[in-house]
Design a protein around this motif. Structure first.
Motif, mmCIF file in Angstrom:
data_model
loop_
_atom_site.group_PDB
_atom_site.id
_atom_site.type_symbol
_atom_site.label_atom_id
_atom_site.label_comp_id
_atom_site.label_asym_id
_atom_site.label_seq_id
_atom_site.Cartn_x
_atom_site.Cartn_y
_atom_site.Cartn_z
ATOM 1 N N LYS A 100 0.840 -1.202 0.000
ATOM 2 C CA LYS A 100 0.000 0.000 0.000
ATOM 3 C C LYS A 100 0.871 1.246 0.000
ATOM 4 O O LYS A 100 2.022 1.215 0.404
ATOM 5 N N THR A 101 0.293 2.333 -0.449
ATOM 6 C CA THR A 101 0.966 3.626 -0.402
ATOM 7 C C THR A 101 0.698 4.248 0.964
ATOM 8 O O THR A 101 -0.440 4.353 1.393
ATOM 9 N N VAL A 102 1.774 4.633 1.634
ATOM 10 C CA VAL A 102 1.690 5.233 2.962
ATOM 11 C C VAL A 102 2.070 6.707 2.836
ATOM 12 O O VAL A 102 3.060 7.044 2.187
ATOM 13 N N THR A 103 1.277 7.562 3.461
ATOM 14 C CA THR A 103 1.573 8.991 3.517
ATOM 15 C C THR A 103 1.802 9.373 4.967
ATOM 16 O O THR A 103 0.960 9.084 5.821
ATOM 17 N N CYS A 104 2.927 10.002 5.232
ATOM 18 C CA CYS A 104 3.267 10.444 6.587
ATOM 19 C C CYS A 104 3.361 11.967 6.593
ATOM 20 O O CYS A 104 4.008 12.562 5.725
ATOM 21 N N ILE A 105 2.696 12.559 7.568
ATOM 22 C CA ILE A 105 2.623 14.012 7.673
ATOM 23 C C ILE A 105 3.254 14.425 8.995
ATOM 24 O O ILE A 105 2.788 14.014 10.061
ATOM 25 N N GLY A 106 4.312 15.192 8.910
ATOM 26 C CA GLY A 106 4.996 15.640 10.115
ATOM 27 C C GLY A 106 5.827 16.867 9.847
ATOM 28 O O GLY A 106 6.133 17.183 8.700
ATOM 29 N N ASN A 107 6.192 17.546 10.917
ATOM 30 C CA ASN A 107 6.995 18.747 10.747
ATOM 31 C C ASN A 107 8.094 18.877 11.798
ATOM 32 O O ASN A 107 8.634 19.949 11.985
ATOM 33 N N THR A 108 8.396 17.770 12.480
ATOM 34 C CA THR A 108 9.491 17.804 13.438
ATOM 35 C C THR A 108 10.337 16.538 13.285
ATOM 36 O O THR A 108 9.868 15.524 12.771
ATOM 37 N N ALA A 109 11.544 16.638 13.772
ATOM 38 C CA ALA A 109 12.442 15.496 13.791
ATOM 39 C C ALA A 109 12.827 15.219 15.236
ATOM 40 O O ALA A 109 12.880 16.134 16.060
ATOM 41 N N ASP A 110 13.065 13.959 15.551
ATOM 42 C CA ASP A 110 13.505 13.629 16.905
ATOM 43 C C ASP A 110 15.025 13.736 16.999
ATOM 44 O O ASP A 110 15.706 14.104 16.034
ATOM 45 N N GLN A 111 15.548 13.393 18.158
ATOM 46 C CA GLN A 111 16.989 13.523 18.391
ATOM 47 C C GLN A 111 17.834 12.631 17.493
ATOM 48 O O GLN A 111 19.035 12.833 17.348
ATOM 49 N N TYR A 112 17.205 11.623 16.872
ATOM 50 C CA TYR A 112 17.926 10.715 15.978
ATOM 51 C C TYR A 112 17.742 11.090 14.506
ATOM 52 O O TYR A 112 18.152 10.350 13.628
ATOM 53 N N GLY A 113 17.072 12.208 14.242
ATOM 54 C CA GLY A 113 16.861 12.651 12.873
ATOM 55 C C GLY A 113 15.672 12.010 12.185
ATOM 56 O O GLY A 113 15.468 12.194 10.992
ATOM 57 N N ARG A 114 14.865 11.240 12.932
ATOM 58 C CA ARG A 114 13.681 10.612 12.333
ATOM 59 C C ARG A 114 12.550 11.634 12.249
ATOM 60 O O ARG A 114 12.356 12.431 13.167
ATOM 61 N N LEU A 115 11.807 11.578 11.159
ATOM 62 C CA LEU A 115 10.613 12.400 11.030
ATOM 63 C C LEU A 115 9.571 11.877 12.009
ATOM 64 O O LEU A 115 9.308 10.679 12.066
ATOM 65 N N ILE A 116 8.998 12.752 12.814
ATOM 66 C CA ILE A 116 7.902 12.391 13.720
ATOM 67 C C ILE A 116 6.621 12.723 12.963
ATOM 68 O O ILE A 116 6.404 13.881 12.592
ATOM 69 N N ALA A 117 5.786 11.690 12.715
ATOM 70 C CA ALA A 117 4.668 11.908 11.800
ATOM 71 C C ALA A 117 3.453 11.064 12.137
ATOM 72 O O ALA A 117 3.553 10.016 12.778
ATOM 73 N N ASN A 118 2.321 11.544 11.680
ATOM 74 C CA ASN A 118 1.097 10.754 11.641
ATOM 75 C C ASN A 118 1.060 10.149 10.245
ATOM 76 O O ASN A 118 1.221 10.859 9.251
ATOM 77 N N CYS A 119 0.870 8.837 10.188
ATOM 78 C CA CYS A 119 0.955 8.136 8.906
ATOM 79 C C CYS A 119 -0.383 7.503 8.549
ATOM 80 O O CYS A 119 -1.106 7.036 9.435
ATOM 81 N N PHE A 120 -0.660 7.465 7.260
ATOM 82 C CA PHE A 120 -1.958 7.023 6.768
ATOM 83 C C PHE A 120 -1.809 6.103 5.568
ATOM 84 O O PHE A 120 -0.907 6.279 4.757
ATOM 85 N N VAL A 121 -2.735 5.163 5.457
ATOM 86 C CA VAL A 121 -2.968 4.408 4.234
ATOM 87 C C VAL A 121 -4.376 4.824 3.828
ATOM 88 O O VAL A 121 -5.352 4.453 4.495
ATOM 89 N N GLY A 122 -4.473 5.664 2.819
ATOM 90 C CA GLY A 122 -5.766 6.260 2.489
ATOM 91 C C GLY A 122 -6.222 7.095 3.675
ATOM 92 O O GLY A 122 -5.482 7.942 4.172
ATOM 93 N N ASP A 123 -7.430 6.826 4.168
ATOM 94 C CA ASP A 123 -7.971 7.542 5.327
ATOM 95 C C ASP A 123 -7.640 6.848 6.652
ATOM 96 O O ASP A 123 -7.974 7.363 7.714
ATOM 97 N N LEU A 124 -7.020 5.679 6.599
ATOM 98 C CA LEU A 124 -6.712 4.907 7.804
ATOM 99 C C LEU A 124 -5.479 5.488 8.499
ATOM 100 O O LEU A 124 -4.383 5.482 7.946
ATOM 101 N N ASN A 125 -5.670 5.973 9.712
ATOM 102 C CA ASN A 125 -4.574 6.509 10.510
ATOM 103 C C ASN A 125 -3.836 5.338 11.153
ATOM 104 O O ASN A 125 -4.383 4.639 12.009
ATOM 105 N N LEU A 126 -2.607 5.084 10.724
ATOM 106 C CA LEU A 126 -1.834 3.948 11.236
ATOM 107 C C LEU A 126 -1.518 4.097 12.718
ATOM 108 O O LEU A 126 -1.550 3.115 13.462
ATOM 109 N N ASN A 127 -1.217 5.302 13.153
ATOM 110 C CA ASN A 127 -0.905 5.548 14.564
ATOM 111 C C ASN A 127 -2.100 5.120 15.428
ATOM 112 O O ASN A 127 -1.949 4.348 16.375
#
Length: 153
Positions: free
Chosen positions: A77-104
């Motif tokens: 599936k295509t996953v879309t992640c929406i975020g605007n901050t990074a953690d101390q390890y450089g990872r994007l902190i995001a809410n992720c979706f498959v279509g309208d399904l919020n994975l978090n």
């Protein structure tokens, strides 16, 4: 020197700040890679892959199961992640979706992750539903991942 360090930290943290879409490579129940960008799902904390849980006296590999749950949600599936901050390890902190399904939200509501109250209260209601329904982790005994990582096993 301090100014150079501040500029460098800004550049490193802004490199991971972006919305991203693509197929996900699952690392564990709350971390994925999309297009070589590591993404930590916002507001949730899932079990570490080596964690075990106990339900009705039986031990099960809940960390592995949480990872499988995320793979099931994202495979092919295509996953879309929406975020605007990074953690101390450089990872994007995001809410992720498959279509309208919020994975978090789905991971928490299925009992395969906990609301990570230290950073967000966004998924507390989903955790309440999972606990009431005895879903996933809530079907037995487990150690919260934030304690497990500190060696409280």
């Amino acid at each position: 020197m301090k100014r150079l360090l501040a500029i460098l930290l800004f550049l490193i943290s802004s490199a991971a700040v972006a919305d991203i879409t693509g197929s996900a490579d699952v690392i564990d129940g709350d971390t994925i890679n999309i297009n070589d960008m590591r993404i930590r799902l916002n507001g949730i904390d899932s079990l570490e892959i080596d964690q075990i849980c106990r339900t009705n006296g039986l031990i099960w590999h809940c960390g592995v199961e949480a990872t499988k749950a995320m793979r099931h949600l994202t495979k092919g599936k295509t996953v879309t992640c929406i975020g605007n901050t990074a953690d101390q390890y450089g990872r994007l902190i995001a809410n992720c979706f498959v279509g309208d399904l919020n994975l978090n939200a789905t991971m928490v509501e299925s009992g395969m992750a906990l609301a990570y109250r230290h950073y967000s209260l966004e998924y507390v209601s989903q955790e309440y539903l999972a606990r009431q329904a005895k879903q996933g982790l809530w079907s037995g005994e487990f150690i919260a991942p934030w304690y497990w990582r500190k060696g409280k096993r």
